[in-house]
Enzyme design. Structure first.
Site, short mmCIF file in Angstrom:
data_model
loop_
_atom_site.label_atom_id
_atom_site.label_comp_id
_atom_site.label_asym_id
_atom_site.label_seq_id
_atom_site.Cartn_x
_atom_site.Cartn_y
_atom_site.Cartn_z
CG HIS A 1 -5.59 -2.72 1.12
ND1 HIS A 1 -4.98 -2.40 -0.07
CD2 HIS A 1 -5.02 -1.91 2.06
CE1 HIS A 1 -4.09 -1.43 0.14
NE2 HIS A 1 -4.09 -1.13 1.42
CG ASP B 1 -7.30 -3.35 -2.24
OD1 ASP B 1 -7.89 -2.43 -1.62
OD2 ASP B 1 -6.08 -3.56 -2.14
CB SER C 1 -0.97 -0.04 1.20
OG SER C 1 -1.99 0.92 1.08
#
Length: 276
Positions: A254, A221, A145
């Protein structure tokens, strides 16, 4: 460097260290996994950059990476995601300030005096690790991320420093998404041209080294469309002729469940590049 944790793990040692950082002007912590081969010879190092809200603990406790590092003989180093402590600037919310360093070198007050995470990750931290542990000069970098953004930018801005780079769910175009725009406005100011120096999808066009990029992205995600936008990186790499393997993973989100599923493949990818 002072060791504050040590745990036996897959035949090696998972440690946590703290030290005074000159780049950041505060005490920093980092996780260091030393696989069993570390008692016998010098080993290459894979640096892991975590995402928003994380510290040095998230990766070492959730990813299950030590098993694969022990298999391949790779040291894992996982620093905190930002400077922290009294007297260090902070902000309300999870996406700016402490826990959200974005791996840039801030130029704006009140951030510039401490928020220099790119300098820390690419210069100070490797020098520290290589002085205190038995390492080779082979380095790789990866992250998730915000940390995936940091890893891609670190590799693209520092040709020759890393043998390989990969990312999970990276913010590939921070200049075009809310997370990046908020952080860059605060840390870097209003000059949007200056922002491009910290944006992977902008950097590939001028990259002097064609280091292959490996990216894993979950199709489920929750941030895929609004914050991550991996197809922007795909388009930029196609236009520049820069090698990219973008793997879209159906059903994955995620979370660290996603990372734990594929971290073994990433460590194997790095090990092939790191071991002469």
């Amino acid at each position: 460097m002072e060791r504050i944790e040590r745990h036996a793990c897959f035949g090696g040692q998972q440690e946590v260290w703290k030290h005074a950082s000159t780049s950041l002007g505060c005490e920093m912590r980092l996780g260091v996994y030393l696989p069993p081969q570390a008692t016998q010879r010098r080993l290459p190092v894979l640096y892991w950059l975590s995402g928003l809200t994380c510290n040095e603990q998230n990766f070492i406790t959730k990813a299950g990476a030590q098993r694969y590092a022990a298999e391949h003989g790779v040291i894992l180093v996982a620093p905190d995601t930002s400077p922290r402590g009294p007297g260090i600037a902070d902000a309300d919310g999870y996406d700016l300030g402490q826990g959200a360093g974005f791996y840039v070198d801030a130029t704006q007050a009140p951030w510039a005096s401490h928020f220099r995470m790119h300098d820390y990750v690419t210069r100070e931290l490797p020098a520290l690790v290589e002085a205190h542990f038995r390492t080779t000069d082979a380095r790789a970098i990866s992250g998730h991320s915000m940390g995936g953004h940091g890893a891609l930018v670190a590799a693209l801005r520092n040709p020759g420093r890393y043998r390989s780079v990969s990312a999970f769910s990276p913010i590939v175009a921070p200049t075009q998404v809310p997370w990046g725009q908020k952080a860059f406005s605060a840390y870097l100011g209003d000059d949007h041209e200056a922002w491009k120096a910290w944006d992977a999808h902008e950097l590939v066009a001028g990259a002097s080294e064609r280091l292959p990029l490996l990216v894993d992205q979950g199709e489920a995600d929750e941030f895929l469309v609004t914050q991550l936008r991996p197809l922007l990186l795909q388009d930029a790499c196609d236009a520049a002729g820069h090698p990219l393997e973008l793997r879209m993973r159906p059903g994955y989100d995620h979370s660290y469940y996603f990372i734990a599923t594929f971290i073994g493949e990433h460590i194997a990818h790095h090990a092939r590049a790191l071991v002469d």
